[in-house]
Design a protein around this motif. Structure first.
Motif, PDB file in Angstrom:
ATOM      1  N   ASP A 187     107.511  21.173 -29.126  1.00  0.00           N
ATOM      2  CA  ASP A 187     107.187  21.481 -30.524  1.00  0.00           C
ATOM      3  C   ASP A 187     108.356  21.246 -31.467  1.00  0.00           C
ATOM      4  N   GLU A 188     109.557  21.159 -30.921  1.00  0.00           N
ATOM      5  CA  GLU A 188     110.756  21.010 -31.755  1.00  0.00           C
ATOM      6  C   GLU A 188     111.221  19.563 -31.847  1.00  0.00           C
ATOM      7  N   LEU A 189     110.304  18.606 -31.644  1.00  0.00           N
ATOM      8  CA  LEU A 189     110.691  17.192 -31.641  1.00  0.00           C
ATOM      9  C   LEU A 189     111.308  16.782 -32.980  1.00  0.00           C
ATOM     10  N   GLN A 190     110.654  17.132 -34.074  1.00  0.00           N
ATOM     11  CA  GLN A 190     111.158  16.742 -35.379  1.00  0.00           C
ATOM     12  C   GLN A 190     112.510  17.380 -35.660  1.00  0.00           C
ATOM     13  N   GLU A 191     112.669  18.651 -35.315  1.00  0.00           N
ATOM     14  CA  GLU A 191     113.933  19.338 -35.574  1.00  0.00           C
ATOM     15  C   GLU A 191     115.076  18.727 -34.768  1.00  0.00           C
ATOM     16  N   VAL A 192     114.816  18.386 -33.504  1.00  0.00           N
ATOM     17  CA  VAL A 192     115.863  17.797 -32.660  1.00  0.00           C
ATOM     18  C   VAL A 192     116.265  16.425 -33.182  1.00  0.00           C
ATOM     19  N   LEU A 193     115.282  15.623 -33.588  1.00  0.00           N
ATOM     20  CA  LEU A 193     115.611  14.291 -34.110  1.00  0.00           C
ATOM     21  C   LEU A 193     116.369  14.383 -35.429  1.00  0.00           C
ATOM     22  N   ASP A 194     116.028  15.342 -36.257  1.00  0.00           N
ATOM     23  CA  ASP A 194     116.794  15.529 -37.495  1.00  0.00           C
ATOM     24  C   ASP A 194     118.236  15.921 -37.193  1.00  0.00           C
ATOM     25  N   LEU A 195     118.422  16.747 -36.175  1.00  0.00           N
ATOM     26  CA  LEU A 195     119.774  17.146 -35.791  1.00  0.00           C
ATOM     27  C   LEU A 195     120.562  15.956 -35.260  1.00  0.00           C
ATOM     28  N   MET A 196     119.916  15.106 -34.458  1.00  0.00           N
ATOM     29  CA  MET A 196     120.586  13.906 -33.954  1.00  0.00           C
ATOM     30  C   MET A 196     120.966  12.966 -35.094  1.00  0.00           C
ATOM     31  N   THR A 197     120.080  12.825 -36.054  1.00  0.00           N
ATOM     32  CA  THR A 197     120.386  11.955 -37.190  1.00  0.00           C
ATOM     33  C   THR A 197     121.527  12.516 -38.030  1.00  0.00           C
ATOM     34  N   GLU A 198     121.550  13.838 -38.195  1.00  0.00           N
ATOM     35  CA  GLU A 198     122.608  14.461 -38.984  1.00  0.00           C
ATOM     36  C   GLU A 198     123.974  14.260 -38.334  1.00  0.00           C
ATOM     37  N   LYS A 199     124.040  14.377 -37.011  1.00  0.00           N
ATOM     38  CA  LYS A 199     125.303  14.216 -36.295  1.00  0.00           C
ATOM     39  C   LYS A 199     125.594  12.760 -35.916  1.00  0.00           C
ATOM     40  N   GLU A 200     124.735  11.825 -36.368  1.00  0.00           N
ATOM     41  CA  GLU A 200     124.926  10.377 -36.213  1.00  0.00           C
ATOM     42  C   GLU A 200     124.823   9.922 -34.775  1.00  0.00           C
ATOM     43  N   LEU A 201     124.058  10.650 -33.950  1.00  0.00           N
ATOM     44  CA  LEU A 201     123.783  10.154 -32.609  1.00  0.00           C
ATOM     45  C   LEU A 201     122.789   9.002 -32.693  1.00  0.00           C
ATOM     46  N   ARG A 202     122.782   8.176 -31.677  1.00  0.00           N
ATOM     47  CA  ARG A 202     121.962   6.957 -31.705  1.00  0.00           C
ATOM     48  C   ARG A 202     120.509   7.310 -31.418  1.00  0.00           C
ATOM     49  N   VAL A 203     119.638   7.100 -32.398  1.00  0.00           N
ATOM     50  CA  VAL A 203     118.196   7.257 -32.239  1.00  0.00           C
ATOM     51  C   VAL A 203     117.591   5.864 -32.348  1.00  0.00           C
ATOM     52  N   ARG A 204     117.149   5.315 -31.236  1.00  0.00           N
ATOM     53  CA  ARG A 204     116.649   3.944 -31.218  1.00  0.00           C
ATOM     54  C   ARG A 204     115.202   3.838 -31.689  1.00  0.00           C
ATOM     55  N   LEU A 205     114.445   4.928 -31.610  1.00  0.00           N
ATOM     56  CA  LEU A 205     113.052   4.899 -32.043  1.00  0.00           C
ATOM     57  C   LEU A 205     112.802   6.056 -33.003  1.00  0.00           C
ATOM     58  N   PRO A 206     112.947   5.833 -34.303  1.00  0.00           N
ATOM     59  CA  PRO A 206     112.630   6.902 -35.259  1.00  0.00           C
ATOM     60  C   PRO A 206     111.147   7.244 -35.218  1.00  0.00           C
ATOM     61  N   LEU A 207     110.845   8.443 -35.678  1.00  0.00           N
ATOM     62  CA  LEU A 207     109.454   8.885 -35.644  1.00  0.00           C
ATOM     63  C   LEU A 207     108.565   8.037 -36.554  1.00  0.00           C
ATOM     64  N   GLU A 208     109.125   7.518 -37.656  1.00  0.00           N
ATOM     65  CA  GLU A 208     108.335   6.673 -38.546  1.00  0.00           C
ATOM     66  C   GLU A 208     107.889   5.392 -37.822  1.00  0.00           C
ATOM     67  N   GLU A 209     108.793   4.809 -37.055  1.00  0.00           N
ATOM     68  CA  GLU A 209     108.427   3.622 -36.289  1.00  0.00           C
ATOM     69  C   GLU A 209     107.432   3.961 -35.188  1.00  0.00           C
ATOM     70  N   LEU A 210     107.583   5.133 -34.596  1.00  0.00           N
ATOM     71  CA  LEU A 210     106.632   5.561 -33.568  1.00  0.00           C
ATOM     72  C   LEU A 210     105.223   5.698 -34.143  1.00  0.00           C
ATOM     73  N   GLU A 211     105.130   6.246 -35.347  1.00  0.00           N
ATOM     74  CA  GLU A 211     103.816   6.388 -35.974  1.00  0.00           C
ATOM     75  C   GLU A 211     103.181   5.011 -36.225  1.00  0.00           C
ATOM     76  N   LEU A 212     104.000   4.057 -36.623  1.00  0.00           N
ATOM     77  CA  LEU A 212     103.470   2.707 -36.847  1.00  0.00           C
ATOM     78  C   LEU A 212     103.002   2.070 -35.547  1.00  0.00           C
ATOM     79  N   LEU A 213     103.792   2.270 -34.477  1.00  0.00           N
ATOM     80  CA  LEU A 213     103.393   1.703 -33.189  1.00  0.00           C
ATOM     81  C   LEU A 213     102.112   2.348 -32.670  1.00  0.00           C
ATOM     82  N   LEU A 214     101.976   3.648 -32.878  1.00  0.00           N
ATOM     83  CA  LEU A 214     100.745   4.323 -32.447  1.00  0.00           C
ATOM     84  C   LEU A 214      99.551   3.897 -33.294  1.00  0.00           C
ATOM     85  N   ALA A 215      99.809   3.623 -34.577  1.00  0.00           N
ATOM     86  CA  ALA A 215      98.707   3.195 -35.438  1.00  0.00           C
ATOM     87  C   ALA A 215      98.203   1.811 -35.051  1.00  0.00           C
ATOM     88  N   ASP A 216      99.125   0.942 -34.584  1.00  0.00           N
ATOM     89  CA  ASP A 216      98.710  -0.397 -34.153  1.00  0.00           C
ATOM     90  C   ASP A 216      97.896  -0.336 -32.865  1.00  0.00           C
TER      91      ASP A 216
END
Length: 1165
Positions: A1136-1165
């Motif tokens: 349930d904390e997926l969004q919060e964890v990804l925001d924390l990774m982005t804030e600390k500049e860890l490498r996120v190769r698949l943002p949630l926005e791109e995931l939504e686009l891939l799921l929509a396709d």
């Protein structure tokens, strides 16, 4: 009109003038009878109803003369006064009463007159009723008087007050519908029984509360409560007050002070009976004790305070005399803990002692004051300043701490230990952490140290060992980038270091490092292929070609196009979103670890890159380039690069960055060690993941290789660096390459993938043959050994024997002093011995034949039959003489020759296996014990190399290798025969005390101890090791041992997947494991070890405690905010904390190769 109609007849009776005057106040002309008649009748009816249910009424009083009534009144008052005094005493004893009870008791004591008046009035009522019944008073007035009430005190005495106001409310008026409380009988029932009834047939149920006194339920205090813990922290009191030194003779009883020990007082005129002691006699004389006696402590607390005061004075005297003694100052700081545990020495007022005992801030401030005094006397001491910063971390703000660290680093830019601690501090501060800050800080550190080494900073000379320390910091930076997800930058840094170290043009070699980096930048930005890429030639060749006019670009063949990558990353869209994100993120980490470069043949540009983070600029790596002049460090750079890519090169990172890089649980995988204890394939990854690996915790770490581009990258690295070395170093590189391919074969065997096993085995044999075809490798027994082992693993036993026989026959006259030949023969014999488990005993004869022919001077011949006993005796004598020669050279000569050390371990292992096959296990154990006793003294006398287990140039590594052989033999013997577990346990315990960082020994120890039902010995051993050893391995394997025991208990408790009633207590294991985790993360290396935090988080998540698991996750981020695997584990455990964890990774500049926005686009396709 009479004031009270009921006494109208009394007031009118002709009793004389005196009584008439006394009763004049009864007549009240303003009083009307009709207004109170109804009220009087209602009151009498209610009183009659109450009196019927009450206890029997007392006999009514008769009217008596006034003097008798006065006497009786005085007597009554005396009696009541005594009762009140007794009641006051009782109330004084019961001091624990509620506020309501206090109010009732005070009200009853403040109204003695009203109570006595009410009692007297009750008697007056009954007396009037008695007089009304007499026959001589039969008139209507007397009859009316018998039905009404008269106030007795008003009859006996006349007062001027007609009315009396009582403002205090009486609840009984509402409860009993009456205005008079005295009409209701008050009593206390003692017990539930009643006199006069048959208890067997009759019983009475009383209404209301029970008469039994309710006792307050007193909660039993447990040992872990706050009150009990406070009692446990109180210092103990000694039993005996004697201060005599202990005697050597045994004492039969504890001596106690007796009266006989004390001097009998002298009989004087002040003390005629001799019963006063000396102090009392002095007091009677008006004297005080002498000065010496007053200074003597008369209690144990005073004696302890005197001792502490003496120690404090001694420390103060020593630091005044020796202010330059750093260790003395540090001991004085540590002594403050002992002082504050007994703070009565400094307590100024009552109650301050407990405050000081519990005040941590007070201890820290006192230590800080001492350290500041020490630093004033030792301005150049790094240890004191580091101790001060470590102390200030408890109560200073992070910003203030960072400023102090910056000042310290600015004052000492040449101290590598200080830089390493500074980087670790900044790396583990979650509030101020970001990847870009720490990455630039590493670059600043390495560039500053390079300037110090070059001599550019004249004020600070280079310290010894600065190059090794810089190399360790470089590796620490690479693993930091890998763990943060920035694998492209880490790989680019290794590529740049390979070019900068091995392919440097001769024209720039003499320049300072800063200028060399400036010359290197054009080459990096030129688009020239780098190490690992196809067609890489190096910096030197590019520089020469640029001087001649540049390269000639040749168009590549169009048929050599690489296959396109599979863009379908999401194969199953019905899974939960967090599972899809985890799978896609791990897939991209595994495929995209290489830096993206535009392919000029395909006319690509930098704008064609879909993910800009995959491009690495020179500014990202330029500051971290260092110059390595040592040949050993240059080779270690290549080994570290290969190990980083997943090739088992045998390189172990330095201790300063080992536990920072440890992030996966492969150290607990026994692999083939259980099935084949003699010939298991140890890859020695030390718990460090390879690049691109972000698997979940607990997955098996088998080298399955990379994708096609990754495998080609590794092959290109080998082809580029192998011509740079020769001799043993080149042989080691070939050995590592072949081991890497064999490891992939073992993975195929483990997964039972026959199709891939066939192709992988074919490629591996092709590589082995190509390596052996090279002229310098034809007599390389390491490669022959690996090739034969490969054939054996593939199941080609006869082909493997032919390879072994061919390699051994190439030697000609064999000698026992050749280390590689001994290792080859040893592996051949061990494989034959392990084969004897599944076949007849003929293979044991083959092993004896191999070890026997090793000692003979004639060329090796294949196995033809049983070995003659005479040849066995000759071989044993040859082994003994060779062992004595090696021991004599290694123990007599002060600088131990490398050749004798290299051959000693192999020779001893061959001799031990030979004795085991020909005599028995006891003979092999005897050889180990004799050699261990001889080498142990030499190792401790050296004092060097105790922690460097990988080095083969000292006796420590030799002893460690022999110990591994000894334990392997014991494990194999226990597998084929019945043998007690105690010798193996004792051998492993003794070895682990010497080598607490050896993971192979720890795995063996945990495996054998898991079979034991009693865990007390294991826990005692682990407790001793965690207290004494500095490495993290004792903590990690202690936790793993308890987890294995917990899994065993859970297996017993489950039948068919269902839980049954527990027969073995399990809760204690859970608390024990949690306590081990808490103690481990408080250790020096444990707080910054990502593997330890991952294990802790995984354990709590397996228990289902989500809240506690979240707390541990955020606590882990406070210490290891750079570890991407921790965030990915959190996504798995807390979906349930997926969004919060990804925001924390982005804030600390860890490498996120698949943002949630791109995931939504891939799921929509």
């Amino acid at each position: 009109m009479a004031l009270f109609p009921a006494f109208a007849g009394v007031s009118e009776a002709p009793d004389g003038g005196g009584s008439r005057k006394e009763l004049d106040w009864l007549s009240n002309p303003s009083f009307c009878v009709g207004t109170v008649t109804t009220l009087s009748q209602q009151t009498e009816e209610a009183t009659a109803l109450v009196s019927e249910g009450s206890s029997p009424t007392r006999s009514p009083l008769k009217s008596e003369p006034s003097d008798e009534s006065d006497a009786s009144r005085k007597l009554t008052q005396i009696i009541r006064r005594k009762k009140k005094e007794k009641k006051k005493k009782r109330k004084h004893q019961h001091h624990k009463k509620t506020k309501r009870k206090h109010r009732q008791s005070s009200s009853s004591e403040s109204e003695p007159d009203s109570d006595s008046g009410k009692d007297r009035s009750s008697r007056s009522i009954r007396s009037s009723q008695k007089q009304a019944e007499q026959p001589n008073q039969g008139n209507n007035t007397a009859a009316d008087a018998g039905l009404r009430s008269v106030w007795l005190e008003d009859i006996q005495s006349l007062t001027g007050e007609t009315f009396r106001t009582d403002k205090k409310p009486d609840p009984a008026n509402w409860e009993y519908k009456s205005l008079y409380r005295g009409d209701i009988a008050r009593y206390k029932r003692k017990g539930d029984s009643c006199l006069g009834i048959n208890p067997k047939k009759q019983c009475i149920s009383w209404e209301g509360a029970s008469s039994t006194k309710k006792r307050a339920h007193r909660h039993v205090e447990r040992y872990f409560t706050k009150k009990s813990v406070g009692l446990m922290s109180v210092d103990g009191v000694s039993v005996s007050s004697r201060t005599d030194p202990p005697s050597a003779e045994p004492v039969l009883f504890i001596p106690v002070k007796d009266l006989d020990d004390m001097a009998s007082p002298v009989t004087t005129w002040l003390n005629p009976l001799g019963i006063y002691d000396r102090s009392t006699t002095q007091w009677l004389q008006g004297q005080g004790p002498s000065e010496a006696e007053s200074k003597q402590p008369d209690s144990q607390l005073d004696r302890e305070n005197a001792l502490l005061k003496a120690k404090v004075e001694e420390f103060n005297r020593k630091v005044r005399e020796n202010p330059r003694d750093i260790q003395l100052w540090m001991a004085f700081v540590a002594f403050q803990d002992e002082v504050m545990r007994s703070p009565g020495l400094y307590a100024m007022e009552e109650g301050e002692q407990e405050k000081r005992k519990k005040s941590l801030k007070l201890i820290l401030e006192k230590k800080l004051a001492i350290l500041e005094r020490a630093i004033e006397s030792n301005q150049s001491s790094i240890d004191l300043k580091l101790a001060k910063l470590k102390l200030c971390a408890e109560f200073w703000e992070p910003a203030a701490l960072v400023k102090e660290w910056q000042k310290l680093v600015f004052l000492h830019p040449n101290n590598t230990v200080l830089w390493q601690k500074y980087l670790l501090f900044c790396q583990s501060q979650f509030s101020t952490f970001s990847i870009s800050k720490i990455h630039s800080l590493y670059g600043k550190c390495l560039s500053t140290l390079s300037a110090v080494k070059d001599g550019s900073i004249l004020s600070h000379p280079a310290l010894p060992g600065i190059e090794e320390a810089m190399f360790a910091l470089l590796l620490q930076q690479c693993h930091f980038l890998r763990q943060a997800g920035h694998s492209e930058k880490a790989v680019s840094l290794f590529q740049a270091m390979v070019d900068f170290t091995f392919f440097k043009p001769d024209s720039v070699k003499d320049l300072p490092t800063k200028l060399q980096v400036e010359f290197f930048e054009p080459f990096w930005d030129s688009g020239e292929p780098r190490p690992g890429e196809k067609g890489a030639r190096g910096w030197r060749a590019w520089m020469h070609q640029q001087e001649r006019g540049g390269w000639v670009v040749i168009n590549p063949d169009e048929d050599d196009d690489e296959p396109e990558e599979d863009d379908q990353e999401i194969k199953e869209k019905t899974l939960p979103r967090w599972q899809i994100w985890l799978a896609a993120e791990r897939s991209r980490d595994q495929r995209h670890w290489r830096p993206w470069r535009p392919d000029k043949t395909k006319k690509q540009t930098e704008e064609d890159c879909e993910d800009p983070e995959r491009q690495v600029l020179f500014d990202d790596i330029g500051q971290s380039l260092i110059r390595l002049s040592s040949q050993e460090l240059q080779f270690q750079l290549i080994e570290a690069f290969l190990q980083f890519l997943g090739v088992p090169s045998g390189f172990v990172p330095p201790a300063s960055c080992l536990y920072l890089a440890m992030d996966e649980s492969s150290i607990f995988d026994s692999g083939l060690c259980d099935e084949k204890p003699l010939t298991f394939f140890n890859l020695s990854f030390s718990g460090i993941s390879c690049v691109g690996c972000m698997d979940r915790l607990g997955s098996l770490r088998w080298t399955r290789g990379h994708n096609r581009e990754g495998e080609e990258f590794i092959r290109n690295v080998f082809h580029l660096v192998m011509p740079l070395f020769s001799g043993k170093q080149k042989s080691q590189l070939c050995f590592s390459w072949l081991r890497y391919e064999i490891a992939k074969v073992i993975w195929c065997l483990h997964t039972k993938n026959k199709k891939r096993l066939k192709s992988q085995g074919k490629n591996c044999k092709k590589l082995a043959k190509n390596l052996l075809k090279e002229p310098e490798n034809r007599n390389n027994f390491c490669l022959w050994k690996q090739y034969a082992h490969l054939e054996w693993l593939l199941g080609n036993i006869e082909d493997a024997r032919k390879v072994f026989d061919t390699a051994l026959s190439m030697v000609g006259s064999s000698e026992l002093k050749d280390r590689e030949l001994c290792e080859l023969s040893l592996l051949y014999a061990e494989l034959e011995v392990e084969l004897s488990l599944d076949s007849s005993g003929a293979t044991t004869a083959r092993a004896v034949h191999i070890l026997t022919r090793l000692t003979e001077g004639s060329p090796y011949g294949p196995f033809t039959g049983q070995v003659l006993p005479t040849n066995v005796l000759k071989a044993r004598k040859a082994y003994e003489h060779a062992l004595q020669d090696c021991l004599g050279k290694s123990c007599v000569s002060d600088p131990t020759p490398a050749d004798s050390l290299n051959c000693l371990s192999s020779l001893v292992k061959c001799f031990m296996l030979f004795q085991y096959l020909t005599v028995g296990i006891d003979a092999a154990v005897q050889i180990y014990e004799q050699l261990f006793a001889k080498l142990k003294g030499s190792v401790f006398s050296e004092g060097s190399g105790m922690e460097d287990g990988a080095s083969s140039q000292n006796l420590t590594s030799v002893l460690e290798a022999i110990t591994l052989m000894h334990t392997s033999l014991l494990r194999f013997h226990m597998k084929v025969n019945v043998y007690p577990l105690t010798p193996l346990r004792e051998a492993l315990s003794e070895a682990l005390r010497l080598y607490p960082g050896n993971q192979v020994l720890w795995r063996s120890y945990v495996q054998i101890q898991n079979k034991s039902h009693s865990a007390s010995k294991t826990r005692k051993f682990f407790d001793a090791m965690t207290r004494s050893a500095k490495p993290m391995e004792p903590w990690l394997f202690a936790i793993e041992a308890e987890k294995m025991r917990k899994r065993l208990v859970e297996t017993v408790q489950r039948v068919g997947g269902r839980e049954i009633h527990a027969t073995i207590p399990e809760a204690g294991l859970t608390h024990r494991i949690r306590a081990l985790f808490e103690n481990a993360v408080r250790s020096d290396h444990g707080s910054q070890c990502p593997l330890l935090w991952r294990m802790y988080l995984n354990f709590l998540a397996s228990l289902g405690n989500k809240d506690r698991s979240k707390g541990v996750f955020y606590k882990a981020l406070q210490n290891c905010p750079w570890a991407k695997v921790l965030y990915m584990d959190a996504v798995e455990y807390f979906p349930d904390e997926l969004q919060e964890v990804l925001d924390l990774m982005t804030e600390k500049e860890l490498r996120v190769r698949l943002p949630l926005e791109e995931l939504e686009l891939l799921l929509a396709d």
